[in-house]
Design a protein around this motif. Structure first.
Motif, PDB file in Angstrom:
ATOM      1  N   LYS A 175       0.832  -1.207   0.000  1.00  0.00           N
ATOM      2  CA  LYS A 175       0.000   0.000   0.000  1.00  0.00           C
ATOM      3  C   LYS A 175       0.865   1.253   0.000  1.00  0.00           C
ATOM      4  CE  LYS A 175      -3.812   2.164   2.536  1.00  0.00           C
ATOM      5  NZ  LYS A 175      -4.711   2.047   3.713  1.00  0.00           N
ATOM      6  N   LEU A 176       1.915   1.260   0.825  1.00  0.00           N
ATOM      7  CA  LEU A 176       2.819   2.416   0.852  1.00  0.00           C
ATOM      8  C   LEU A 176       3.578   2.557  -0.463  1.00  0.00           C
ATOM      9  CD1 LEU A 176       4.302   2.204   4.456  1.00  0.00           C
ATOM     10  CD2 LEU A 176       2.723   3.912   3.572  1.00  0.00           C
ATOM     11  N   LEU A 177       4.052   1.441  -0.990  1.00  0.00           N
ATOM     12  CA  LEU A 177       4.787   1.503  -2.253  1.00  0.00           C
ATOM     13  C   LEU A 177       3.898   2.002  -3.384  1.00  0.00           C
ATOM     14  CD1 LEU A 177       6.920  -1.772  -2.119  1.00  0.00           C
ATOM     15  CD2 LEU A 177       7.665   0.567  -1.689  1.00  0.00           C
ATOM     16  N   SER A 178       2.626   1.610  -3.358  1.00  0.00           N
ATOM     17  CA  SER A 178       1.701   2.090  -4.389  1.00  0.00           C
ATOM     18  C   SER A 178       1.500   3.598  -4.277  1.00  0.00           C
ATOM     19  CB  SER A 178       0.360   1.365  -4.258  1.00  0.00           C
ATOM     20  OG  SER A 178       0.519  -0.020  -4.432  1.00  0.00           O
ATOM     21  N   ARG A 179       1.406   4.088  -3.035  1.00  0.00           N
ATOM     22  CA  ARG A 179       1.234   5.533  -2.850  1.00  0.00           C
ATOM     23  C   ARG A 179       2.475   6.295  -3.305  1.00  0.00           C
ATOM     24  NH1 ARG A 179      -0.048   7.401   3.126  1.00  0.00           N
ATOM     25  NH2 ARG A 179       2.204   7.113   3.324  1.00  0.00           N
ATOM     26  N   TYR A 180       3.654   5.793  -2.954  1.00  0.00           N
ATOM     27  CA  TYR A 180       4.887   6.451  -3.393  1.00  0.00           C
ATOM     28  C   TYR A 180       5.055   6.358  -4.907  1.00  0.00           C
ATOM     29  CZ  TYR A 180       6.089   6.397   1.565  1.00  0.00           C
ATOM     30  OH  TYR A 180       6.078   6.585   2.920  1.00  0.00           O
ATOM     31  N   ALA A 181       4.677   5.229  -5.455  1.00  0.00           N
ATOM     32  CA  ALA A 181       4.770   5.086  -6.914  1.00  0.00           C
ATOM     33  C   ALA A 181       3.830   6.061  -7.620  1.00  0.00           C
ATOM     34  CB  ALA A 181       4.446   3.645  -7.316  1.00  0.00           C
ATOM     35  N   PHE A 182       2.639   6.279  -7.036  1.00  0.00           N
ATOM     36  CA  PHE A 182       1.708   7.242  -7.630  1.00  0.00           C
ATOM     37  C   PHE A 182       2.281   8.657  -7.578  1.00  0.00           C
ATOM     38  CE2 PHE A 182      -1.901  10.190  -7.103  1.00  0.00           C
ATOM     39  CZ  PHE A 182      -2.529   9.976  -8.327  1.00  0.00           C
ATOM     40  N   THR A 183       2.945   9.000  -6.466  1.00  0.00           N
ATOM     41  CA  THR A 183       3.576  10.323  -6.369  1.00  0.00           C
ATOM     42  C   THR A 183       4.672  10.494  -7.415  1.00  0.00           C
ATOM     43  OG1 THR A 183       3.121  10.332  -3.989  1.00  0.00           O
ATOM     44  CG2 THR A 183       4.765  11.897  -4.808  1.00  0.00           C
ATOM     45  N   ILE A 184       5.481   9.465  -7.578  1.00  0.00           N
ATOM     46  CA  ILE A 184       6.546   9.527  -8.593  1.00  0.00           C
ATOM     47  C   ILE A 184       5.949   9.633  -9.992  1.00  0.00           C
ATOM     48  CG2 ILE A 184       8.462   8.238  -9.609  1.00  0.00           C
ATOM     49  CD1 ILE A 184       8.984   7.051  -6.842  1.00  0.00           C
ATOM     50  N   GLN A 185       4.871   8.907 -10.234  1.00  0.00           N
ATOM     51  CA  GLN A 185       4.227   8.973 -11.546  1.00  0.00           C
ATOM     52  C   GLN A 185       3.675  10.372 -11.825  1.00  0.00           C
ATOM     53  OE1 GLN A 185       1.307   5.880 -11.425  1.00  0.00           O
ATOM     54  NE2 GLN A 185       2.788   4.231 -11.776  1.00  0.00           N
ATOM     55  N   ALA A 192       4.791  13.232 -10.559  1.00  0.00           N
ATOM     56  CA  ALA A 192       5.926  14.118 -10.831  1.00  0.00           C
ATOM     57  C   ALA A 192       6.493  13.878 -12.225  1.00  0.00           C
ATOM     58  CB  ALA A 192       7.010  13.908  -9.769  1.00  0.00           C
ATOM     59  N   TRP A 193       6.550  12.639 -12.623  1.00  0.00           N
ATOM     60  CA  TRP A 193       7.075  12.322 -13.958  1.00  0.00           C
ATOM     61  C   TRP A 193       6.142  12.846 -15.055  1.00  0.00           C
ATOM     62  CZ3 TRP A 193      11.251  11.197 -16.458  1.00  0.00           C
ATOM     63  CH2 TRP A 193      11.182  10.642 -17.728  1.00  0.00           C
ATOM     64  N   ARG A 194       4.836  12.692 -14.847  1.00  0.00           N
ATOM     65  CA  ARG A 194       3.898  13.213 -15.852  1.00  0.00           C
ATOM     66  C   ARG A 194       3.978  14.737 -15.932  1.00  0.00           C
ATOM     67  NH1 ARG A 194       0.139   9.630 -13.109  1.00  0.00           N
ATOM     68  NH2 ARG A 194       0.015   7.628 -14.199  1.00  0.00           N
ATOM     69  N   ARG A 195       4.133  15.399 -14.766  1.00  0.00           N
ATOM     70  CA  ARG A 195       4.268  16.857 -14.773  1.00  0.00           C
ATOM     71  C   ARG A 195       5.537  17.279 -15.513  1.00  0.00           C
ATOM     72  NH1 ARG A 195       3.330  17.357  -9.949  1.00  0.00           N
ATOM     73  NH2 ARG A 195       5.421  17.351  -9.072  1.00  0.00           N
ATOM     74  N   TYR A 196       6.602  16.571 -15.280  1.00  0.00           N
ATOM     75  CA  TYR A 196       7.853  16.870 -15.992  1.00  0.00           C
ATOM     76  C   TYR A 196       7.696  16.645 -17.494  1.00  0.00           C
ATOM     77  CZ  TYR A 196      12.490  15.917 -17.876  1.00  0.00           C
ATOM     78  OH  TYR A 196      13.608  15.889 -18.662  1.00  0.00           O
ATOM     79  N   GLN A 197       7.021  15.556 -17.869  1.00  0.00           N
ATOM     80  CA  GLN A 197       6.805  15.285 -19.287  1.00  0.00           C
ATOM     81  C   GLN A 197       5.935  16.362 -19.929  1.00  0.00           C
ATOM     82  OE1 GLN A 197       8.016  12.988 -21.331  1.00  0.00           O
ATOM     83  NE2 GLN A 197       9.251  11.932 -19.802  1.00  0.00           N
ATOM     84  N   CYS A 198       4.917  16.854 -19.194  1.00  0.00           N
ATOM     85  CA  CYS A 198       4.052  17.903 -19.725  1.00  0.00           C
ATOM     86  C   CYS A 198       4.838  19.190 -19.946  1.00  0.00           C
ATOM     87  CB  CYS A 198       2.883  18.130 -18.770  1.00  0.00           C
ATOM     88  SG  CYS A 198       1.671  19.327 -19.361  1.00  0.00           S
ATOM     89  N   LYS A 199       5.661  19.578 -18.943  1.00  0.00           N
ATOM     90  CA  LYS A 199       6.479  20.776 -19.111  1.00  0.00           C
ATOM     91  C   LYS A 199       7.467  20.614 -20.253  1.00  0.00           C
ATOM     92  CE  LYS A 199       6.277  22.390 -14.306  1.00  0.00           C
ATOM     93  NZ  LYS A 199       7.069  22.707 -13.091  1.00  0.00           N
ATOM     94  N   LYS A 200       8.031  19.460 -20.344  1.00  0.00           N
ATOM     95  CA  LYS A 200       8.983  19.205 -21.422  1.00  0.00           C
ATOM     96  C   LYS A 200       8.301  19.292 -22.781  1.00  0.00           C
ATOM     97  CE  LYS A 200      12.316  15.708 -22.948  1.00  0.00           C
ATOM     98  NZ  LYS A 200      12.866  14.355 -22.665  1.00  0.00           N
ATOM     99  N   ARG A 201       7.058  18.763 -22.855  1.00  0.00           N
ATOM    100  CA  ARG A 201       6.324  18.807 -24.121  1.00  0.00           C
ATOM    101  C   ARG A 201       5.981  20.249 -24.498  1.00  0.00           C
ATOM    102  NH1 ARG A 201       2.496  16.077 -22.509  1.00  0.00           N
ATOM    103  NH2 ARG A 201       3.454  14.045 -22.834  1.00  0.00           N
ATOM    104  N   LYS A 202       5.570  21.059 -23.498  1.00  0.00           N
ATOM    105  CA  LYS A 202       5.265  22.461 -23.783  1.00  0.00           C
ATOM    106  C   LYS A 202       6.510  23.218 -24.235  1.00  0.00           C
ATOM    107  CE  LYS A 202       1.305  22.899 -20.651  1.00  0.00           C
ATOM    108  NZ  LYS A 202       0.774  23.585 -19.447  1.00  0.00           N
TER     109      LYS A 202
END
Length: 651
Positions: free
Chosen positions: A459-469, A471-481
Motif C-alpha cells: 500500500k505504501l509503495l503504491s502511494r509512493y509510486a503514484f507520487t513519482i508517476q 511528478a514524472w507526468r508533470r515533468y513530461q508535460c512541461k517538457k512537451r510544452k
C-alpha cells in the motif's frame, strides 16, 4: 507386452508378433529366450556352448527382456524431456517429485522392499527438516516453546541400509558368487537383525520363510525366496546383442551404449544401484527448499466411495501429519532476520507522523501510547539481556559501548529489534505478548502476519509510486510544452528567413528592371538628338530618407535636356517633342513616382518639376564647366542656366 498363451499355436502367434514389434527374426528371439550361452575361454581358444533353459529360466529371461526394455525406454524419455526444457545457464529450478506410495501386499518381495525403503528415507528427510530442526531452532533462538514429541524413523532406516543391515547382507550374498539356499539367507538375516526393535521373524520354520519390518506406516512381511536372484539383475548378453542388431532403429539406439557385466569385474546389484540413485536424490532435496504433499488412502480395499476414518487417522499419525499440524498451529511459519526485516518493512515506520510536544501539552491518547511503548519495549529489553547471556550471541557493533550509548542511547542490535517492534505495533496494534516472537537473531511471525505486513508495504509503495508517476507526468508535460514553444519559434524564424530572402530577390529584380527602363529612356532621348543626363541622387536629409523608405528605397532621377537656343528666342518657352514627354512620363512610373500629367520647359530646360517663377540671382565664377560665367552682364534675370552656357550646335 502381455500375451495369454493357451496352446502351441498361440505361442507361435505371440512369438511372431513380438519379433515383429522388436524388429528381429522369430528364430533369433526364440533361441535367445530358450537357450543360455556359456563361454569357456582357454589360453589358445574360446569355446561357446548353448544350453537349453528350463521353464523357470525361460520365464525369468522373458521378464528380464520386458524389464530391460521398460528401463531403457524410461531413461530415454526422461533424458529427452530434460534435453527439451534445459537451458544453457542454470540459476534455479522447480522440481516435482512424484514418489510411489507405501506398499504392503500378501506377497512382498524385493520391489516392495525398495519402494518402502525410499518412503522411509523421504519420511526421515521430512522429520529432520521440518519437525526436528524447527523445534531445535526455537530452542536456539530462546523462544518460549513446549517440545512436541514425534516419531523418528532413523532406527528403521539403519535396519535396512546400515553397515550390518538387510541390504548389506543381500549385496554381499550376490558378490560371493556361490550357491546359496533360502535357509542360509534366512539364518544370516535373523542372526544379524534379531535384536532390533523394528524387526520381526516367525517363531518357527516355515516352507516359505519371511521376515517383517516395522515401517512408520505399518508392519510389512517380505518373502525371502527370490530376493537374491532379483538382486543380481543379470541381463543375458544374447538378449542385449539381439536388441542391438534390431531392424528397428529406435530399439537399436536404446541399447547402443548398454554394457553387460564383464567376467572378472564386480557386479553392481539392484539394491546398490537403487541406493546410490536415492542418495543422489536426497542430496538434491537437502540443497533445496521442499514443500510436501501427502496422499492418504481412504480405505484398505481401494474401494470407491468408502472412507475408513480409523485407517485414515492411522496413516496421518504414521506420516507425522498430526505432529506437523500441532507444531504449525503453535509455531511460527515465517522467520526473518532483524536486519532483513528492517530493510524490507522499515518503510512502514516512515509513514507514521511524529509529534514533538511537551509533556504538559500531551493528550490522553499520547500518554496511552507511551504506556503501551513501555509495556512493549521493557519486556523486550529484559529478553534481550537474557538472550545476550546465552552462547552464540549475535555479533555486536565495533563501536565502544560508551560512545554508542552516548550517541543513540541504544546498542545496534537493540536498536534494530526496537525498529522491528515499532513496525509490528504500527501494523498489528498493541499486543502484550508481542515480545515472545523476538528471538536472538530473528523475528518469528505467526500465521497470517507476513501477509498483513506485505499488504501494508504494498500500500505504501503504491502511494509512493503514484507520487513519482505524478511528478514524472508533470515533468513530461512541461517538457512537451517547452518543445512545442521551441518548435513554434523555430518555424517562425524559418518563415521570416524565407520571406526575407524572397523580398530581397524581389527588390533585386525590381531594381534591375528599373535600371533597364532608365537605360531605354536614355537610348530614346539620344535618338531624338537631345542630350539626356540621368543622375542618381541619394537622399541626404532625414525627410528625404523617410520619403525614400516609403517608396521602397527607389532612387529618384532628374532628366535634363539641353537644346540649342538662339539669342533672340532664349527667353521663350521651348516645347519638347511629344516623344520626349512620353519617355519622361514612363520614367516617372519606373522610378515609383506618381504619373506626371505635364512637363514644363523654361529657358531651354525640360523638367517634370515646377520651374521657378521668380528672379534668380547667380553668383558664379569661371570653372571648367562654366567657363564664361563671369561674362554675364545681368546678374538678375528671368532665365535659366542655359544663358550662361556657350553656344551649342547640335550635330
Amino acid at each position: 507386452m502381455f500375451f495369454i498363451i493357451t496352446s502351441l499355436a498361440d505361442c507361435n502367434v505371440s512369438l511372431d508378433l513380438a519379433s515383429k514389434l522388436l524388429g528381429v527374426d522369430p528364430s533369433v528371439l526364440e533361441k535367445a529366450l530358450t537357450f543360455r550361452r556359456i563361454a569357456a575361454s582357454h589360453s589358445r581358444r574360446q569355446s561357446v556352448f548353448h544350453k537349453p533353459c528350463n521353464e523357470q529360466e525361460g520365464r525369468s529371461r522373458r521378464d528380464c527382456l520386458s524389464k530391460t526394455l521398460y528401463s531403457r525406454l524410461f531413461d530415454w524419455l526422461v533424458s529427452f524431456i530434460n534435453g527439451c526444457i534445459k537451458t544453457k545457464e542454470l540459476y534455479s529450478f522447480i522440481g516435482l517429485l512424484d514418489i510411489y506410495g507405501f506398499e504392503s501386499f500378501i506377497n512382498n518381495s524385493l520391489e516392495q522392499l525398495c519402494i518402502n525403503y525410499a518412503n522411509e528415507r523421504l519420511q526421515q528427510h521430512f522429520v529432520a527438516h521440518f519437525l526436528k530442526e524447527l523445534q531445535a531452532e526455537y530452542v536456539k533462538e530462546a523462544l518460549p516453546w513446549t517440545h512436541t514429541d514425534f516419531v523418528d524413523n532413523r532406527p528403521c532406516v539403519e535396519l535396512l541400509d546400515g553397515s550390518l543391515g538387510i541390504f548389506s547382507l543381500l549385496i554381499e550374498e550376490c558378490n560371493l558368487n556361490r550357491p546359496s539356499s533360502v535357509k542360509m539367507i534366512c539364518d544370516r538375516i535373523f542372526t544379524s537383525a534379531r535384536s532390533h526393535r523394528h524387526f520381526q521373524q516367525p517363531k518357527k520354520d516355515l516352507e516359505n520363510p519371511w521376515f517383517a519390518v516395522k515401517h512408520y506406516a505399518g508392519t510389512v512381511q517380505y518373502q525371502v525366496s527370490g530376493l537374491v536372484d532379483k538382486n543380481k539383475d543379470n541381463v543375458p548378453a544374447e538378449l542385449v546383442d539381439m536388441l542391438k542388431n534390431s531392424d528397428n532403429d529406435f530399439i537399436a539406439s536404446l541399447f547402443a551404449d548398454f554394457e553387460t557385466d564383464q567376467p572378472g569385474r564386480k557386479k553392481k546389484t539392484v539394491l546398490a544401484k537403487f541406493k546410490s540413485s536415492l542418495d543422489a536424490l536426497m542430496k538434491t532435496l537437502n540443497s533445496t527448499e521442499c514443500l510436501y504433499i501427502r496422499c492418504i488412502k481412504p480405505n484398505q480395499h481401494c474401494e470407491a466411495g468408502h472412507f475408513d476414518g480409523q485407517y485414515v487417522i492411522t496413516q496421518l499419525e504414521a506420516c507425522g501429519v498430526m505432529e506437523t499440524v500441532e507444531i504449525s498451529r503453535n509455531g511460527y511459519p515465517a522467520r526473518i532476520p532483524y536486519d532483513k526485516f528492517v530493510q524490507k518493512f522499515g518503510i512502514i515506520i516512515k509513514s507514521e507522523p511524529t509529534h514533538l510536544v511537551s509533556l504538559s501539552s500531551q493528550s490522553e491518547s499520547d500518554r496511552d501510547t507511551e504506556k503501551e511503548n513501555d509495556l512493549l519495549f521493557d519486556p523486550l529489553d529484559k529478553l534481550f539481556k537474557k538472550q545476550l547471556s546465552l552462547l552464540d550471541t549475535p555479533k555486536k557493533s565495533g563501536t565502544p559501548k560508551k560512545k554508542l550509548r552516548r550517541r543513540t542511547g541504544l546498542s545496534s542490535s537493540d536498536h534494530t529489534r526496537k525498529c522491528c517492534a515499532s513496525v509490528m505495533k504500527i501494523v498489528f496494534g498493541f499486543q502484550p505478548n508481542l515480545s515472545k516472537q523476538f528471538g536472538r537473531t530473528k523475528l518469528f511471525l505467526q500465521d497470517g502476519q507476513l501477509e498483513q505486513l506485505e499488504a501494508a508495504r504494498c500500500k505504501l509503495l503504491s502511494r509512493y509510486a503514484f507520487t513519482i508517476q505524478c511528478a514524472w507526468r508533470r515533468y513530461q508535460c512541461k517538457k512537451r510544452k517547452s518543445i512545442l514553444k521551441i518548435q513554434a519559434v523555430m518555424r517562425g524564424w524559418l518563415v521570416r528567413r524565407k520571406w526575407q530572402k524572397t523580398l530581397d530577390a524581389v527588390r533585386t529584380i525590381q531594381a534591375a528592371w528599373k535600371l533597364c527602363k532608365a537605360k531605354r529612356v536614355q537610348a530614346m532621348c539620344s535618338q531624338t538628338g537631345a542630350i539626356t543626363d540621368i543622375e542618381k541622387t541619394s537622399p541626404k536629409t532625414p525627410e528625404e530618407q523617410m520619403v525614400s523608405q516609403n517608396t521602397n528605397n527607389v532612387h529618384s532621377y532628374s532628366v535634363r535636356e539641353w537644346r540649342p537656343c538662339d539669342k533672340d528666342v532664349r527667353h521663350e518657352n521651348m516645347l519638347p517633342s511629344p516623344r520626349l514627354v512620353k519617355s519622361l512620363q514612363d520614367l516617372s512610373l519606373s522610378v515609383g513616382l506618381p504619373r506626371l500629367s505635364h512637363v514644363e520647359t523654361q529657358d531651354g530646360i525640360v523638367s517634370f518639376r515646377r520651374m521657378p517663377r521668380v528672379h534668380i540671382k547667380f553668383h558664379t565664377k569661371p570653372n571648367k564647366v562654366l567657363k564664361y560665367a563671369h561674362f554675364i552682364s545681368q546678374k538678375e534675370f528671368l532665365c535659366s542656366l542655359t544663358d550662361c552656357l556657350p553656344q551649342y550646335d547640335p550635330v
